[in-house]
Design a protein around this motif. Structure first.
Motif, PDB file in Angstrom:
ATOM      1  N   LEU A 101       0.817  -1.211   0.000  1.00 45.15           N
ATOM      2  CA  LEU A 101       0.000   0.000   0.000  1.00 45.15           C
ATOM      3  C   LEU A 101       0.848   1.257   0.000  1.00 45.15           C
ATOM      4  O   LEU A 101       0.554   2.218  -0.717  1.00 45.15           O
ATOM      5  N   ASP A 102       1.915   1.286   0.796  1.00 42.07           N
ATOM      6  CA  ASP A 102       2.707   2.496   0.942  1.00 42.07           C
ATOM      7  C   ASP A 102       3.945   2.517   0.045  1.00 42.07           C
ATOM      8  O   ASP A 102       4.921   3.205   0.345  1.00 42.07           O
ATOM      9  N   ALA A 103       3.887   1.784  -1.078  1.00 40.18           N
ATOM     10  CA  ALA A 103       5.023   1.772  -2.003  1.00 40.18           C
ATOM     11  C   ALA A 103       5.127   3.066  -2.787  1.00 40.18           C
ATOM     12  O   ALA A 103       6.184   3.388  -3.346  1.00 40.18           O
ATOM     13  N   GLU A 104       4.047   3.820  -2.880  1.00 39.50           N
ATOM     14  CA  GLU A 104       4.020   5.100  -3.589  1.00 39.50           C
ATOM     15  C   GLU A 104       2.888   5.939  -2.999  1.00 39.50           C
ATOM     16  O   GLU A 104       2.139   5.454  -2.163  1.00 39.50           O
ATOM     17  N   PRO A 105       2.731   7.209  -3.392  1.00 41.14           N
ATOM     18  CA  PRO A 105       1.807   8.089  -2.662  1.00 41.14           C
ATOM     19  C   PRO A 105       0.339   7.997  -3.035  1.00 41.14           C
ATOM     20  O   PRO A 105      -0.516   8.333  -2.217  1.00 41.14           O
ATOM     21  N   HIS A 106      -0.005   7.587  -4.251  1.00 42.27           N
ATOM     22  CA  HIS A 106      -1.376   7.738  -4.724  1.00 42.27           C
ATOM     23  C   HIS A 106      -2.335   6.688  -4.159  1.00 42.27           C
ATOM     24  O   HIS A 106      -3.489   6.988  -3.859  1.00 42.27           O
ATOM     25  N   LEU A 107      -1.847   5.457  -4.016  1.00 48.59           N
ATOM     26  CA  LEU A 107      -2.731   4.373  -3.595  1.00 48.59           C
ATOM     27  C   LEU A 107      -3.243   4.546  -2.158  1.00 48.59           C
ATOM     28  O   LEU A 107      -4.435   4.310  -1.905  1.00 48.59           O
ATOM     29  N   PRO A 108      -2.410   4.960  -1.198  1.00 51.22           N
ATOM     30  CA  PRO A 108      -2.963   5.199   0.142  1.00 51.22           C
ATOM     31  C   PRO A 108      -4.035   6.282   0.158  1.00 51.22           C
ATOM     32  O   PRO A 108      -5.035   6.161   0.874  1.00 51.22           O
ATOM     33  N   ILE A 109      -3.829   7.332  -0.635  1.00 56.30           N
ATOM     34  CA  ILE A 109      -4.839   8.389  -0.714  1.00 56.30           C
ATOM     35  C   ILE A 109      -6.148   7.816  -1.248  1.00 56.30           C
ATOM     36  O   ILE A 109      -7.227   8.065  -0.714  1.00 56.30           O
ATOM     37  N   ALA A 110      -6.038   7.012  -2.298  1.00 52.41           N
ATOM     38  CA  ALA A 110      -7.225   6.446  -2.939  1.00 52.41           C
ATOM     39  C   ALA A 110      -7.976   5.507  -2.004  1.00 52.41           C
ATOM     40  O   ALA A 110      -9.197   5.624  -1.831  1.00 52.41           O
ATOM     41  N   LEU A 111      -7.258   4.575  -1.393  1.00 51.94           N
ATOM     42  CA  LEU A 111      -7.928   3.588  -0.554  1.00 51.94           C
ATOM     43  C   LEU A 111      -8.505   4.224   0.701  1.00 51.94           C
ATOM     44  O   LEU A 111      -9.622   3.896   1.115  1.00 51.94           O
ATOM     45  N   GLY A 112      -7.758   5.146   1.314  1.00 55.51           N
ATOM     46  CA  GLY A 112      -8.290   5.837   2.486  1.00 55.51           C
ATOM     47  C   GLY A 112      -9.568   6.587   2.166  1.00 55.51           C
ATOM     48  O   GLY A 112     -10.537   6.556   2.924  1.00 55.51           O
ATOM     49  N   ALA A 113      -9.579   7.268   1.021  1.00 52.15           N
ATOM     50  CA  ALA A 113     -10.771   8.006   0.610  1.00 52.15           C
ATOM     51  C   ALA A 113     -11.931   7.066   0.303  1.00 52.15           C
ATOM     52  O   ALA A 113     -13.095   7.378   0.595  1.00 52.15           O
ATOM     53  N   ALA A 114     -11.637   5.911  -0.290  1.00 52.25           N
ATOM     54  CA  ALA A 114     -12.697   4.955  -0.621  1.00 52.25           C
ATOM     55  C   ALA A 114     -13.422   4.488   0.632  1.00 52.25           C
ATOM     56  O   ALA A 114     -14.664   4.460   0.693  1.00 52.25           O
ATOM     57  N   TYR A 115     -12.652   4.120   1.655  1.00 55.58           N
ATOM     58  CA  TYR A 115     -13.275   3.707   2.915  1.00 55.58           C
ATOM     59  C   TYR A 115     -14.023   4.868   3.562  1.00 55.58           C
ATOM     60  O   TYR A 115     -15.115   4.696   4.115  1.00 55.58           O
ATOM     61  N   GLU A 116     -13.446   6.057   3.507  1.00 52.56           N
ATOM     62  CA  GLU A 116     -14.074   7.232   4.101  1.00 52.56           C
ATOM     63  C   GLU A 116     -15.441   7.498   3.478  1.00 52.56           C
ATOM     64  O   GLU A 116     -16.442   7.677   4.182  1.00 52.56           O
ATOM     65  N   VAL A 117     -15.482   7.519   2.153  1.00 56.04           N
ATOM     66  CA  VAL A 117     -16.737   7.836   1.456  1.00 56.04           C
ATOM     67  C   VAL A 117     -17.755   6.724   1.641  1.00 56.04           C
ATOM     68  O   VAL A 117     -18.950   6.985   1.880  1.00 56.04           O
ATOM     69  N   GLN A 118     -17.307   5.477   1.565  1.00 55.28           N
ATOM     70  CA  GLN A 118     -18.253   4.372   1.725  1.00 55.28           C
ATOM     71  C   GLN A 118     -18.862   4.371   3.131  1.00 55.28           C
ATOM     72  O   GLN A 118     -20.061   4.147   3.299  1.00 55.28           O
ATOM     73  N   ALA A 119     -18.043   4.650   4.140  1.00 56.08           N
ATOM     74  CA  ALA A 119     -18.558   4.714   5.509  1.00 56.08           C
ATOM     75  C   ALA A 119     -19.529   5.879   5.666  1.00 56.08           C
ATOM     76  O   ALA A 119     -20.577   5.741   6.314  1.00 56.08           O
ATOM     77  N   GLN A 120     -19.188   7.024   5.098  1.00 54.84           N
ATOM     78  CA  GLN A 120     -20.085   8.180   5.166  1.00 54.84           C
ATOM     79  C   GLN A 120     -21.431   7.859   4.520  1.00 54.84           C
ATOM     80  O   GLN A 120     -22.489   8.196   5.065  1.00 54.84           O
ATOM     81  N   ALA A 121     -21.368   7.223   3.353  1.00 51.10           N
ATOM     82  CA  ALA A 121     -22.606   6.900   2.637  1.00 51.10           C
ATOM     83  C   ALA A 121     -23.480   5.948   3.455  1.00 51.10           C
ATOM     84  O   ALA A 121     -24.705   6.122   3.533  1.00 51.10           O
ATOM     85  N   LEU A 122     -22.869   4.956   4.081  1.00 50.82           N
ATOM     86  CA  LEU A 122     -23.633   4.022   4.910  1.00 50.82           C
ATOM     87  C   LEU A 122     -24.253   4.740   6.104  1.00 50.82           C
ATOM     88  O   LEU A 122     -25.445   4.575   6.398  1.00 50.82           O
ATOM     89  N   ALA A 123     -23.449   5.551   6.793  1.00 56.98           N
ATOM     90  CA  ALA A 123     -23.945   6.248   7.982  1.00 56.98           C
ATOM     91  C   ALA A 123     -25.066   7.225   7.635  1.00 56.98           C
ATOM     92  O   ALA A 123     -26.058   7.335   8.368  1.00 56.98           O
ATOM     93  N   GLU A 124     -24.914   7.924   6.519  1.00 58.53           N
ATOM     94  CA  GLU A 124     -25.903   8.938   6.134  1.00 58.53           C
ATOM     95  C   GLU A 124     -27.197   8.326   5.619  1.00 58.53           C
ATOM     96  O   GLU A 124     -28.211   9.024   5.523  1.00 58.53           O
ATOM     97  N   THR A 125     -27.172   7.061   5.276  1.00 55.91           N
ATOM     98  CA  THR A 125     -28.387   6.401   4.780  1.00 55.91           C
ATOM     99  C   THR A 125     -28.945   5.414   5.804  1.00 55.91           C
ATOM    100  O   THR A 125     -29.634   4.460   5.455  1.00 55.91           O
TER     101      THR A 125
END
Length: 313
Positions: A101-125
């Motif tokens: 995951l931490d071999a380069e900068p873009h993938l951690p940003i992407a995966l962290g955001a994916a979990y963040e948005v998915q959790a927000q969507a679940l909580a808000e619905t």
């Protein structure tokens, strides 16, 4: 999160990359962010299709997808946001079969955001328990990576208010010795997570100093956890001892209006409280429970209202 001399800082973890690795195909992220900012999701998806046809699935491509997910979440389009987040996770996991995951900068940003948005969507619905389960499972899987604090932040946003405040590690500290949170039951407490490089933290200091004075009769205690980041002035690499000296100089210069604020020095506190955003402001009520959890700066009136509520008997 900060980029410094080829070093990406995510949640206090430093990952070194060459300039080429940081700039290769970086345009897709910027291009998609422009389209998302204009609410043009079809154009963003078109950019992504064209990029994939030429370059395949790269970490930059996956990060760009995460910005589409974040844009939909900002517009509270939860079905779309969740779909984009799942797409980002799927693509991230495909790449993780071949690299860390931490071999380069873009993938951690992407995966962290994916979990963040998915959790927000679940909580808000109305699916709060599913959101909590999702983030807890992610913490088990990625708890030793740079996205740990971000995952914990989102879990805290959903579940920490009303719970007993997690203890602070205070083996190392600046200023006066920090009291344990258990010993402060009966008093309102404001935890002010800050970083030596953080401009928003410095801007928040006068607000917190004013509130500390106003609520002194109520016994308000302010504690300011921080951590080492591996660098000091002008972003120059620093040993722990050098950085500690630099943090103390920053504290003396910019935090002088909070002279008796204990400063625990520990990355563990940032992980426990999910302080991937600085400042992060946490208010504890007199029972030692979290009354407010807020990543980011707050204006005086809003923060005062929260302190006043926690200070009431």
């Amino acid at each position: 999160m900060a980029l410094r001399n080829g070093m990406l800082r995510v949640g206090g973890v430093g990952i070194l990359f060459g300039v080429a690795a940081l700039t290769a195909h970086a345009g897709i992220v910027d291009d998609v962010r422009v389209q998302v900012g204009q609410n043009s999701y079809s154009a963003a998806e078109g950019e992504l299709r064209d990029y994939r046809a030429q370059h395949g699935v790269t970490p930059e491509y996956v990060e760009a997808w995460s910005w589409v997910a974040r844009g939909a979440a900002a517009m509270k389009q939860w079905t779309q946001a969740s779909n984009y987040a799942r797409q980002t996770r799927t693509l991230s996991e495909q790449l993780l079969a071949k690299q860390k995951l931490d071999a380069e900068p873009h993938l951690p940003i992407a995966l962290g955001a994916a979990y963040e948005v998915q959790a927000q969507a679940l909580a808000e619905t109305g699916k709060r328990s599913e959101a909590i389960a999702l983030l807890r499972a992610a913490l088990v899987k990625y708890g030793n990576t740079s996205i740990r604090a971000r995952l914990q932040k989102n879990l805290n946003l959903i579940s920490l208010v009303g719970q007993p405040a997690p203890a602070l590690q205070a083996t190392q500290y600046l200023g006066t010795k920090p009291p344990t949170l258990a010993s402060l039951k009966g008093a309102p407490v404001l935890l002010f997570f800050w970083a030596h490089w953080c401009g928003d933290c410095k801007a928040e200091v006068p607000i917190i100093a004013r509130l500390k004075q106003e609520f002194a009769p109520s016994g308000l205690v302010v504690i300011g956890p921080t951590q080492l980041y591996g660098y000091a002035a002008q972003g120059n690499d620093a040993t722990p001892a050098q950085e500690r000296t630099y943090i103390e100089s920053v504290r003396q210069r910019y935090y002088a209006s909070l002279p008796d604020m204990p400063v625990p020095l520990s990355q563990q506190n940032f992980n426990t409280y999910g302080a991937s955003t600085t400042p992060t402001l946490v208010i504890l009520n007199r029972a030692g429970q979290v009354a407010m959890y807020h990543p980011g700066a707050m204006p005086y009136a809003e923060l005062r209202s929260a302190v006043e509520k926690a200070a009431s008997r």
